[in-house]
Design a protein around this motif. Structure first.
Motif, PDB file in Angstrom:
ATOM      1  N   GLY A  12       0.870  -1.183  -0.021  1.00 18.19           N
ATOM      2  CA  GLY A  12      -0.241   0.193  -0.111  1.00 18.19           C
ATOM      3  C   GLY A  12       0.890   1.256  -0.005  1.00 18.19           C
ATOM      4  N   THR A  16       0.449  -0.912  -4.899  1.00 12.32           N
ATOM      5  CA  THR A  16      -0.821  -0.370  -4.879  1.00 12.32           C
ATOM      6  C   THR A  16      -1.371  -1.191  -3.811  1.00 12.32           C
ATOM      7  N   SER A  17      -2.596  -0.553  -3.193  1.00 14.43           N
ATOM      8  CA  SER A  17      -3.260  -1.161  -1.786  1.00 14.43           C
ATOM      9  C   SER A  17      -4.013  -2.519  -2.012  1.00 14.43           C
ATOM     10  N   GLU A  20      -7.805  -2.090  -2.792  1.00 19.15           N
ATOM     11  CA  GLU A  20      -8.419  -1.956  -4.176  1.00 19.15           C
ATOM     12  C   GLU A  20      -8.731  -3.540  -4.643  1.00 19.15           C
ATOM     13  N   ARG A  37     -12.300  -5.693   5.089  1.00 23.21           N
ATOM     14  CA  ARG A  37     -11.744  -4.886   5.757  1.00 23.21           C
ATOM     15  C   ARG A  37     -12.637  -4.804   7.090  1.00 23.21           C
ATOM     16  N   GLY A  88       0.225  -6.437  -4.867  1.00 24.15           N
ATOM     17  CA  GLY A  88       0.173  -5.047  -5.611  1.00 24.15           C
ATOM     18  C   GLY A  88       1.068  -4.944  -6.710  1.00 24.15           C
ATOM     19  N   ASP A 176       2.645   5.083   6.288  1.00 26.01           N
ATOM     20  CA  ASP A 176       1.787   3.916   6.071  1.00 26.01           C
ATOM     21  C   ASP A 176       0.435   4.078   5.638  1.00 26.01           C
ATOM     22  N   ASP A 177      -0.077   3.228   4.734  1.00 27.30           N
ATOM     23  CA  ASP A 177      -1.554   3.491   4.067  1.00 27.30           C
ATOM     24  C   ASP A 177      -2.669   3.480   5.185  1.00 27.30           C
ATOM     25  N   LEU A 178      -2.220   2.779   6.411  1.00 30.36           N
ATOM     26  CA  LEU A 178      -3.389   2.620   7.131  1.00 30.36           C
ATOM     27  C   LEU A 178      -3.333   3.564   8.320  1.00 30.36           C
ATOM     28  N   ASP A 197      -2.155   8.670  -1.973  1.00 31.60           N
ATOM     29  CA  ASP A 197      -1.925   8.534  -3.154  1.00 31.60           C
ATOM     30  C   ASP A 197      -0.388   9.025  -3.294  1.00 31.60           C
TER      31      ASP A 197
END
Length: 219
Positions: A12, A16-17, A20, A37, A88, A176-178, A197
């Protein structure tokens, strides 16, 4: 305090996450959006996902437990159908940003993963293994939840990285993406960047580090 280290999540961020891919699968199967999730956020310290990322269960047990947990939410889904979606596509600009940061700062990676994700012989993990093979050698230190037996958002894993890099949390930038994983990093004093992004991330990373990162090249 001046920045001394930049610490990165992997999935992520450099790829890519997976969310998605989860959403695409949910749509294809007629499942509620964000079902995966929801399963992963129910009992987040003791559910199948948490146990697997701490390497306390194997893939077969994860498959069974995830099915039980998704069934309890009204939509049966096997864990074995979810794992391949973790792969990803690599984000070259993020890799270039890591390379630029490495020239000036210490760089580390904290990743919540499962044993199968770093087993390149498995067909379902080929893309993930290939991406990791390109990126992982660039880091000064790496902590994998499946090897350390602790996972984000446990603050201990961030402090473990600070010890490995010999830096104070206040001297670190964390990506981090979270948001749930950024919160404890910020609580320890790190400059936390939630990856939404690539453009947004690099702009915030530039502001935090003083480095300039290249724009996307036209096709």
């Amino acid at each position: 305090m001046a920045v001394e280290a930049v610490i990165w999540d992997f999935g992520g961020v450099f790829t890519t996450s997976p969310f998605e891919a989860f959403n695409r699968m949910e749509a294809e199967r007629g499942l509620p959006k964000d079902l995966v999730r929801r399963v992963n956020s129910t009992n987040p310290d003791s559910n199948a996902w948490a146990l697997f990322e701490r390497n306390e269960i194997d893939a077969a047990r994860f498959d069974t437990l995830f099915l039980e947990e998704s069934t309890a939410l009204g939509h049966p889904l096997r864990g074995a159908d979810v794992l391949p979606l973790l792969n990803g596509q690599l984000r070259p600009r993020m890799v270039a940003a890591l390379q630029a940061c490495k020239q000036r700062f210490k760089v580390g990676c904290i990743t919540n993963n499962v044993v199968s994700m770093h087993s390149p012989g498995q067909d379902t993990t080929q893309r993930s293994a290939g991406a990791m093979a390109q990126v992982m050698p660039l880091f000064d230190a790496i902590i994998e939840s499946s090897k350390a037996g602790v996972r984000k958002p446990d603050p201990k894993i961030y402090l473990m990285m600070c010890d490995l890099l010999a830096v104070k949390p206040e001297a670190c930038v964390y990506l981090d993406d979270l948001g749930i994983n950024c919160k404890p990093a910020a609580g320890l004093g790190m400059t936390a960047i939630k990856v939404v992004d690539v453009d947004q991330t690099l702009a915030e990373l530039s502001a935090a580090t003083g480095l300039a990162f290249g724009a996307e090249q036209p096709a």
